[in-house]
Design a protein around this motif. Structure first.
Motif, mmCIF file in Angstrom:
data_model
loop_
_atom_site.group_PDB
_atom_site.id
_atom_site.type_symbol
_atom_site.label_atom_id
_atom_site.label_comp_id
_atom_site.label_asym_id
_atom_site.label_seq_id
_atom_site.Cartn_x
_atom_site.Cartn_y
_atom_site.Cartn_z
ATOM 1 N N VAL A 79 -7.160 10.190 3.076
ATOM 2 C CA VAL A 79 -6.981 10.047 1.453
ATOM 3 C C VAL A 79 -6.095 8.719 1.268
ATOM 4 N N LEU A 80 -6.946 7.863 0.318
ATOM 5 C CA LEU A 80 -6.485 6.550 -0.145
ATOM 6 C C LEU A 80 -5.673 6.973 -1.355
ATOM 7 N N ILE A 81 -4.499 6.779 -1.593
ATOM 8 C CA ILE A 81 -3.982 6.949 -2.993
ATOM 9 C C ILE A 81 -4.073 5.716 -3.863
ATOM 10 N N LEU A 82 -4.638 5.781 -5.019
ATOM 11 C CA LEU A 82 -4.999 4.803 -5.980
ATOM 12 C C LEU A 82 -3.913 4.875 -7.282
ATOM 13 N N THR A 83 -3.066 4.228 -7.335
ATOM 14 C CA THR A 83 -1.955 4.486 -8.366
ATOM 15 C C THR A 83 -1.488 2.947 -9.079
ATOM 16 N N ILE A 103 -2.762 2.008 -2.571
ATOM 17 C CA ILE A 103 -3.140 0.906 -3.207
ATOM 18 C C ILE A 103 -2.810 0.830 -4.551
ATOM 19 N N LEU A 104 -2.588 -0.299 -5.073
ATOM 20 C CA LEU A 104 -2.411 -0.352 -6.390
ATOM 21 C C LEU A 104 -3.774 -0.466 -7.265
ATOM 22 N N LYS A 105 -3.728 0.195 -8.489
ATOM 23 C CA LYS A 105 -4.943 0.004 -9.325
ATOM 24 C C LYS A 105 -4.932 -1.487 -9.745
ATOM 25 N N SER A 106 -3.987 -2.192 -9.712
ATOM 26 C CA SER A 106 -4.040 -3.609 -10.042
ATOM 27 C C SER A 106 -4.833 -4.580 -9.147
ATOM 28 N N ALA A 107 -4.978 -3.962 -7.992
ATOM 29 C CA ALA A 107 -5.334 -4.764 -6.714
ATOM 30 C C ALA A 107 -6.663 -5.391 -6.935
ATOM 31 N N PRO A 108 -6.986 -6.637 -6.142
ATOM 32 C CA PRO A 108 -8.390 -6.954 -6.474
ATOM 33 C C PRO A 108 -9.350 -6.276 -5.877
ATOM 34 N N HIS A 109 -10.794 -6.099 -6.323
ATOM 35 C CA HIS A 109 -11.798 -5.286 -5.798
ATOM 36 C C HIS A 109 -11.968 -5.651 -4.163
ATOM 37 N N GLU A 110 -11.558 -6.778 -3.719
ATOM 38 C CA GLU A 110 -11.887 -6.790 -2.345
ATOM 39 C C GLU A 110 -10.957 -6.210 -1.327
ATOM 40 N N GLU A 111 -9.605 -6.217 -1.985
ATOM 41 C CA GLU A 111 -8.358 -5.308 -1.157
ATOM 42 C C GLU A 111 -8.630 -3.834 -1.154
ATOM 43 N N LEU A 112 -9.283 -3.564 -2.467
ATOM 44 C CA LEU A 112 -9.580 -1.994 -2.595
ATOM 45 C C LEU A 112 -10.656 -1.659 -1.261
ATOM 46 N N ILE A 113 -11.772 -2.497 -1.198
ATOM 47 C CA ILE A 113 -12.732 -2.242 -0.255
ATOM 48 C C ILE A 113 -12.234 -2.415 1.311
ATOM 49 N N ALA A 114 -11.294 -3.263 1.240
ATOM 50 C CA ALA A 114 -10.601 -3.378 2.618
ATOM 51 C C ALA A 114 -9.844 -2.051 3.043
ATOM 52 N N TYR A 125 -3.446 2.161 5.598
ATOM 53 C CA TYR A 125 -3.500 0.718 4.866
ATOM 54 C C TYR A 125 -2.234 0.978 3.624
ATOM 55 N N LEU A 126 -1.569 0.054 3.644
ATOM 56 C CA LEU A 126 -0.343 -0.304 2.603
ATOM 57 C C LEU A 126 -0.737 -1.751 2.207
ATOM 58 N N TYR A 127 -0.435 -1.667 0.679
ATOM 59 C CA TYR A 127 -0.598 -2.921 0.076
ATOM 60 C C TYR A 127 0.503 -3.711 0.614
ATOM 61 N N PRO A 128 0.581 -5.370 0.505
ATOM 62 C CA PRO A 128 1.018 -6.022 1.065
ATOM 63 C C PRO A 128 2.788 -5.949 1.028
ATOM 64 N N SER A 129 3.213 -5.706 -0.288
ATOM 65 C CA SER A 129 4.791 -5.642 -0.824
ATOM 66 C C SER A 129 4.993 -4.208 -0.227
ATOM 67 N N ALA A 130 4.199 -3.306 -0.117
ATOM 68 C CA ALA A 130 4.543 -1.798 0.351
ATOM 69 C C ALA A 130 5.060 -1.978 1.838
ATOM 70 N N THR A 131 4.285 -2.629 2.564
ATOM 71 C CA THR A 131 4.759 -2.862 3.869
ATOM 72 C C THR A 131 5.947 -3.437 4.117
ATOM 73 N N LYS A 132 6.428 -4.632 3.327
ATOM 74 C CA LYS A 132 7.705 -4.960 3.349
ATOM 75 C C LYS A 132 8.808 -4.075 2.890
ATOM 76 N N LYS A 133 8.434 -3.214 1.794
ATOM 77 C CA LYS A 133 9.526 -2.315 1.604
ATOM 78 C C LYS A 133 9.685 -1.495 2.639
ATOM 79 N N LEU A 134 8.750 -0.936 3.468
ATOM 80 C CA LEU A 134 8.982 -0.057 4.685
ATOM 81 C C LEU A 134 9.793 -0.662 5.687
ATOM 82 N N MET A 135 9.645 -1.915 5.866
ATOM 83 C CA MET A 135 10.077 -2.460 6.895
ATOM 84 C C MET A 135 11.389 -2.770 6.539
ATOM 85 N N LYS A 136 11.814 -3.087 5.250
ATOM 86 C CA LYS A 136 13.217 -2.970 4.886
ATOM 87 C C LYS A 136 13.899 -1.779 4.917
ATOM 88 N N GLU A 137 13.394 -0.845 4.376
ATOM 89 C CA GLU A 137 13.934 0.532 4.529
ATOM 90 C C GLU A 137 14.223 0.828 6.189
#
Length: 217
Positions: A79-83, A103-114, A125-137
């Protein structure tokens, strides 16, 4: 072929995503759904590799509840959450519900496909800034040396209200569910936040997830 079901309450979004994905040689859109219940039914009927799930689909079942139910019934389906929500509270709730990606709805098409290809391959799969948030937490948790002690001081009612708050319910909605006054809910909320040393709802959500309070019925 990666077989996809698209779940979104807006038909224009479903049509646009379908047109985009059908143009890829390794992706096939085999169905769509307008809410969570329909997404689950389509997944059970069609057995896709990935369900592209919108976070919010009013007035039907939301994407997180549907994700939790779907993963119980069909754990092999990704399940890939699109939000549109670029917020750590929503991110952690999605992960807890069993989503394989976010993944965010504002993400580029190429990122969605990936992201779709990663989830289909069994890779989170997490979009880049989400990965940073997880690492920080994670770093913050280590630095704080989080103790379970304060949680054990909560009453059963406070733990119950904590779970409702973490799931996103308002004070009024919680009061209606528990048949108590809004003022009582507010009092319990204030007390439990003080006991736990929490400053915000996202902090409460993370602790509720850790304690297994965010089950989806």
């Amino acid at each position: 072929m990666i077989r996809i079901v698209i779940a979104d309450d807006h038909i224009v979004v479903r049509s646009g995503l379908s047109a985009l994905l059908q143009g890829k040689n390794d992706i096939e859109v085999i169905g769509d759904a307008a809410d969570g219940d329909e997404a689950i039914a389509k997944a059970e009927e069609l057995n896709p590799d990935v369900v592209l799930m919108d976070f919010s689909m009013p007035p039907g079942k939301d994407g997180l509840t549907a994700t939790a139910e779907l993963k119980q019934k069909m754990p092999h389906v990704g399940v890939l959450i699109l939000t549109m929500h670029d917020d750590e509270e929503y991110l952690f709730r999605a992960i807890h519900a069993g989503a394989s990606g976010y993944i965010l709805k504002s993400a580029p098409h190429e990122e969605l496909i990936a992201a779709i290809r990663s989830v289909a391959d069994g890779t989170a799969y997490l979009y880049p800034s989400a990965t940073k948030k997880l690492m920080k937490e994670y770093s913050d948790m280590i630095r704080r040396g989080e103790s379970d002690g304060p949680y054990e001081t909560l009453s059963d009612r406070e733990k119950e209200i904590m779970a409702w708050i973490a799931k996103g319910y308002s004070n009024k909605e919680i009061a209606e569910q528990l048949i108590i006054s809004v003022k009582t809910v507010e009092s319990h909320k204030s007390n439990l936040m003080d006991k736990l040393g929490l400053k915000s709802r996202p902090e409460l959500v993370k602790l509720a997830m850790k304690k297994g309070l965010m089950t989806y019925d």
